[in-house]
Design a protein around this motif. Sequence first.
Motif, PDB file in Angstrom:
ATOM      1  N   ASP A  67      11.267  -7.464  -6.220  1.00 32.04           N
ATOM      2  CA  ASP A  67      10.935  -7.615  -7.637  1.00 32.04           C
ATOM      3  C   ASP A  67      10.517  -6.257  -8.206  1.00 32.04           C
ATOM      4  O   ASP A  67       9.327  -5.933  -8.233  1.00 32.04           O
ATOM      5  N   PRO A  68      11.479  -5.460  -8.665  1.00 33.74           N
ATOM      6  CA  PRO A  68      11.170  -4.116  -9.161  1.00 33.74           C
ATOM      7  C   PRO A  68      10.161  -4.088 -10.313  1.00 33.74           C
ATOM      8  O   PRO A  68       9.324  -3.202 -10.387  1.00 33.74           O
ATOM      9  N   GLU A  69      10.229  -5.068 -11.188  1.00 29.88           N
ATOM     10  CA  GLU A  69       9.305  -5.107 -12.323  1.00 29.88           C
ATOM     11  C   GLU A  69       7.868  -5.329 -11.849  1.00 29.88           C
ATOM     12  O   GLU A  69       6.939  -4.678 -12.333  1.00 29.88           O
ATOM     13  N   LEU A  70       7.676  -6.229 -10.895  1.00 30.85           N
ATOM     14  CA  LEU A  70       6.350  -6.463 -10.337  1.00 30.85           C
ATOM     15  C   LEU A  70       5.836  -5.204  -9.643  1.00 30.85           C
ATOM     16  O   LEU A  70       4.671  -4.819  -9.804  1.00 30.85           O
ATOM     17  N   ALA A  71       6.701  -4.530  -8.898  1.00 32.06           N
ATOM     18  CA  ALA A  71       6.301  -3.300  -8.208  1.00 32.06           C
ATOM     19  C   ALA A  71       5.857  -2.245  -9.219  1.00 32.06           C
ATOM     20  O   ALA A  71       4.845  -1.564  -9.010  1.00 32.06           O
ATOM     21  N   GLN A  72       6.582  -2.115 -10.327  1.00 34.60           N
ATOM     22  CA  GLN A  72       6.195  -1.136 -11.346  1.00 34.60           C
ATOM     23  C   GLN A  72       4.854  -1.501 -11.956  1.00 34.60           C
ATOM     24  O   GLN A  72       4.017  -0.628 -12.203  1.00 34.60           O
ATOM     25  N   ASP A  73       4.621  -2.794 -12.202  1.00 34.72           N
ATOM     26  CA  ASP A  73       3.324  -3.230 -12.722  1.00 34.72           C
ATOM     27  C   ASP A  73       2.202  -2.885 -11.749  1.00 34.72           C
ATOM     28  O   ASP A  73       1.132  -2.426 -12.160  1.00 34.72           O
ATOM     29  N   LEU A  74       2.445  -3.095 -10.456  1.00 40.44           N
ATOM     30  CA  LEU A  74       1.438  -2.769  -9.446  1.00 40.44           C
ATOM     31  C   LEU A  74       1.148  -1.273  -9.412  1.00 40.44           C
ATOM     32  O   LEU A  74      -0.013  -0.858  -9.334  1.00 40.44           O
ATOM     33  N   VAL A  75       2.191  -0.465  -9.480  1.00 37.85           N
ATOM     34  CA  VAL A  75       2.008   0.993  -9.481  1.00 37.85           C
ATOM     35  C   VAL A  75       1.241   1.426 -10.726  1.00 37.85           C
ATOM     36  O   VAL A  75       0.323   2.246 -10.646  1.00 37.85           O
ATOM     37  N   MET A  82       0.289   5.637   3.352  1.00 37.90           N
ATOM     38  CA  MET A  82       1.685   5.417   3.742  1.00 37.90           C
ATOM     39  C   MET A  82       1.970   3.929   3.911  1.00 37.90           C
ATOM     40  O   MET A  82       3.048   3.449   3.548  1.00 37.90           O
ATOM     41  N   GLU A  83       1.006   3.183   4.425  1.00 34.31           N
ATOM     42  CA  GLU A  83       1.181   1.728   4.554  1.00 34.31           C
ATOM     43  C   GLU A  83       1.268   1.079   3.182  1.00 34.31           C
ATOM     44  O   GLU A  83       2.093   0.188   2.961  1.00 34.31           O
ATOM     45  N   LEU A  84       0.442   1.535   2.241  1.00 32.67           N
ATOM     46  CA  LEU A  84       0.491   1.005   0.884  1.00 32.67           C
ATOM     47  C   LEU A  84       1.850   1.293   0.245  1.00 32.67           C
ATOM     48  O   LEU A  84       2.453   0.411  -0.374  1.00 32.67           O
ATOM     49  N   ALA A  85       2.341   2.515   0.405  1.00 31.26           N
ATOM     50  CA  ALA A  85       3.650   2.879  -0.151  1.00 31.26           C
ATOM     51  C   ALA A  85       4.748   2.003   0.444  1.00 31.26           C
ATOM     52  O   ALA A  85       5.648   1.549  -0.278  1.00 31.26           O
ATOM     53  N   ALA A  86       4.681   1.745   1.733  1.00 35.09           N
ATOM     54  CA  ALA A  86       5.691   0.897   2.377  1.00 35.09           C
ATOM     55  C   ALA A  86       5.645  -0.520   1.817  1.00 35.09           C
ATOM     56  O   ALA A  86       6.684  -1.141   1.574  1.00 35.09           O
ATOM     57  N   ARG A  87       4.451  -1.021   1.564  1.00 33.00           N
ATOM     58  CA  ARG A  87       4.326  -2.371   1.010  1.00 33.00           C
ATOM     59  C   ARG A  87       4.859  -2.435  -0.417  1.00 33.00           C
ATOM     60  O   ARG A  87       5.512  -3.411  -0.799  1.00 33.00           O
ATOM     61  N   ILE A  88       4.584  -1.395  -1.197  1.00 29.38           N
ATOM     62  CA  ILE A  88       5.101  -1.362  -2.568  1.00 29.38           C
ATOM     63  C   ILE A  88       6.622  -1.297  -2.548  1.00 29.38           C
ATOM     64  O   ILE A  88       7.290  -1.951  -3.356  1.00 29.38           O
ATOM     65  N   ARG A  89       7.203  -0.550  -1.600  1.00 26.16           N
ATOM     66  CA  ARG A  89       8.671  -0.507  -1.475  1.00 26.16           C
ATOM     67  C   ARG A  89       9.232  -1.887  -1.156  1.00 26.16           C
ATOM     68  O   ARG A  89      10.281  -2.274  -1.661  1.00 26.16           O
ATOM     69  N   MET A  90       8.546  -2.636  -0.292  1.00 29.86           N
ATOM     70  CA  MET A  90       9.012  -3.992   0.047  1.00 29.86           C
ATOM     71  C   MET A  90       8.980  -4.881  -1.182  1.00 29.86           C
ATOM     72  O   MET A  90       9.907  -5.645  -1.419  1.00 29.86           O
ATOM     73  N   VAL A  91       7.915  -4.783  -1.980  1.00 35.06           N
ATOM     74  CA  VAL A  91       7.831  -5.574  -3.209  1.00 35.06           C
ATOM     75  C   VAL A  91       8.942  -5.143  -4.162  1.00 35.06           C
ATOM     76  O   VAL A  91       9.604  -5.979  -4.779  1.00 35.06           O
ATOM     77  N   ALA A  92       9.171  -3.829  -4.276  1.00 35.99           N
ATOM     78  CA  ALA A  92      10.192  -3.316  -5.189  1.00 35.99           C
ATOM     79  C   ALA A  92      11.582  -3.819  -4.828  1.00 35.99           C
ATOM     80  O   ALA A  92      12.414  -4.049  -5.709  1.00 35.99           O
ATOM     81  N   ALA A  93      11.833  -4.009  -3.541  1.00 38.51           N
ATOM     82  CA  ALA A  93      13.139  -4.521  -3.116  1.00 38.51           C
ATOM     83  C   ALA A  93      13.353  -5.952  -3.607  1.00 38.51           C
ATOM     84  O   ALA A  93      14.475  -6.345  -3.924  1.00 38.51           O
TER      85      ALA A  93
END
Length: 92
Positions: free
Chosen positions: A40-48, A27-38
Amino acid sequence: MTAFGHLEDTDIDIAIDDSEAGERRGMELAARIRMVAAEDPELAQDLVDELIVALDRAMGGTFREYLDQESRNGAERALTDSGSGISPARNS
């Protein structure tokens, strides 16, 4: 007698067992990915995508079995792009 007020489950940060600790880390990882997505969505998608590929490798190519169909479609894209994908004919 001292009044301490009302405690919420989120006020207590002690994992009862390993599965709860793993769920909390997820859940902490998901929250961090959401923060990145807010930001830089492209970077968040690359991370996922990288996470999907790493999880699939770690699980011997079985990660996609744990996903619902919509998530599986995204995972297939990430795995195919990385060269780790299994052809749809073999995955049926």
